[in-house]
Design a protein around this motif. Structure first.
Motif, PDB file in Angstrom:
ATOM      1  N   ARG A 170       0.843  -1.200   0.000  1.00 44.46           N
ATOM      2  CA  ARG A 170       0.000   0.000   0.000  1.00 44.46           C
ATOM      3  C   ARG A 170       0.877   1.248   0.000  1.00 44.46           C
ATOM      4  O   ARG A 170       1.955   1.261   0.582  1.00 44.46           O
ATOM      5  CB  ARG A 170      -0.908  -0.004   1.226  1.00 44.46           C
ATOM      6  CG  ARG A 170      -1.978  -1.061   1.158  1.00 44.46           C
ATOM      7  CD  ARG A 170      -2.853  -1.030   2.384  1.00 44.46           C
ATOM      8  NE  ARG A 170      -3.872  -2.068   2.304  1.00 44.46           N
ATOM      9  CZ  ARG A 170      -4.502  -2.546   3.353  1.00 44.46           C
ATOM     10  NH1 ARG A 170      -4.232  -2.081   4.560  1.00 44.46           N
ATOM     11  NH2 ARG A 170      -5.412  -3.488   3.204  1.00 44.46           N
ATOM     12  N   ASN A 201       0.651   5.751   2.911  1.00 39.08           N
ATOM     13  CA  ASN A 201       0.147   5.449   4.250  1.00 39.08           C
ATOM     14  C   ASN A 201       1.212   5.639   5.330  1.00 39.08           C
ATOM     15  O   ASN A 201       1.017   5.216   6.467  1.00 39.08           O
ATOM     16  CB  ASN A 201      -0.425   4.026   4.307  1.00 39.08           C
ATOM     17  CG  ASN A 201       0.625   2.979   4.007  1.00 39.08           C
ATOM     18  OD1 ASN A 201       1.781   3.284   3.719  1.00 39.08           O
ATOM     19  ND2 ASN A 201       0.220   1.721   4.063  1.00 39.08           N
ATOM     20  N   TRP A 245      -1.135   0.014  -7.766  1.00 44.83           N
ATOM     21  CA  TRP A 245      -2.022   0.836  -6.938  1.00 44.83           C
ATOM     22  C   TRP A 245      -3.266   0.016  -6.658  1.00 44.83           C
ATOM     23  O   TRP A 245      -3.976  -0.380  -7.569  1.00 44.83           O
ATOM     24  CB  TRP A 245      -2.383   2.123  -7.663  1.00 44.83           C
ATOM     25  CG  TRP A 245      -3.172   3.059  -6.820  1.00 44.83           C
ATOM     26  CD1 TRP A 245      -4.526   3.210  -6.816  1.00 44.83           C
ATOM     27  CD2 TRP A 245      -2.670   3.946  -5.826  1.00 44.83           C
ATOM     28  NE1 TRP A 245      -4.916   4.148  -5.898  1.00 44.83           N
ATOM     29  CE2 TRP A 245      -3.791   4.628  -5.270  1.00 44.83           C
ATOM     30  CE3 TRP A 245      -1.414   4.254  -5.335  1.00 44.83           C
ATOM     31  CZ2 TRP A 245      -3.669   5.581  -4.264  1.00 44.83           C
ATOM     32  CZ3 TRP A 245      -1.299   5.194  -4.342  1.00 44.83           C
ATOM     33  CH2 TRP A 245      -2.407   5.850  -3.816  1.00 44.83           C
ATOM     34  N   ASN A 246      -3.536  -0.264  -5.371  1.00 45.68           N
ATOM     35  CA  ASN A 246      -4.657  -1.131  -4.993  1.00 45.68           C
ATOM     36  C   ASN A 246      -4.586  -2.495  -5.678  1.00 45.68           C
ATOM     37  O   ASN A 246      -5.603  -3.049  -6.088  1.00 45.68           O
ATOM     38  CB  ASN A 246      -6.001  -0.457  -5.300  1.00 45.68           C
ATOM     39  CG  ASN A 246      -6.326   0.628  -4.300  1.00 45.68           C
ATOM     40  OD1 ASN A 246      -5.845   0.609  -3.171  1.00 45.68           O
ATOM     41  ND2 ASN A 246      -7.139   1.580  -4.706  1.00 45.68           N
TER      42      ASN A 246
END
Length: 199
Positions: free
Chosen positions: A3, A6, A15-16
């Motif tokens: 991730r 964060n 990404w994701n």
């Protein structure tokens, strides 16, 4: 697939991105071609020795491993995965040779060699006509960017002592380069879901 944004650990290429971990090697890194092949078949939603398939097959399969002679069964599995639109990426090997290394040298697999922080071929990386692309793999011979850290790839890791203990470690090798390419392939599939291995 770590991730990002964060304030924790490292940032992944994707990404994701979701990861489907499929264990095909023992804790010491040893294993069989059969186990690797069955792991690929499982991840791709093909018939396999487990008798099960995931609810959602993988879009991209990363193979940060190598060794053993070529096999017609492995090539057939890769052909079947590609026919399903699955992109297969593999580490080219760390033997400093132009000799083909499998599974990276199979037809239809994106074979990845490793580069250093200054975009040169890493001293350990395989090279030659079976390589498709190069990506960051790290090198421990210098601190070229002057950050007082080795010029390696900082990545998520996990120690298996019955339960996975997560950590972040400096690593080097084509096994670190291949996930960079797999991550970019995942980004491309997110943007263009109809993307196939041949496009």
């Amino acid at each position: 697939a770590a991730r990002t944004n964060n304030a924790s650990g490292v940032a992944g290429v994707g990404w994701n991105t979701r990861v489907m971990p499929v264990r095909v090697l023992d804790g010491d890194g040893s294993g069989t071609a059969f186990a690797v092949r069955q792991g690929m078949r499982f991840a791709g939603g093909l018939d396999n020795a487990s008798g099960t398939v995931p609810a959602t097959p993988a879009d991209v399969i990363n193979l940060s491993l190598g060794g053993g002679p070529p096999s017609s069964e492995d090539q057939a599995t890769i052909d079947a995965l590609r026919a399903r639109g699955i992109i297969v990426v593999a580490a080219a090997g760390n033997e400093r040779t132009s000799a083909p290394s499998f599974p990276a040298a199979y037809e239809g697999v994106i074979s990845v060699s490793a580069t250093t922080i200054d975009d040169r071929l890493a001293s350990y990386s395989n090279f030659g006509s079976t390589i498709d692309i190069a990506a960051p793999g790290g090198d421990n011979t210098a601190d070229l960017n002057g950050d007082a850290q080795p010029d390696l790839v900082l990545s998520t890791d996990g120690e298996d002592d019955g339960a996975i203990t997560p950590s972040i470690e400096f690593k080097a090798g084509t096994s670190m380069a291949a996930p960079h390419v797999a991550g970019v392939a995942a980004l491309m599939k997110a943007l263009l879901p109809a993307l196939t291995p041949s496009t």
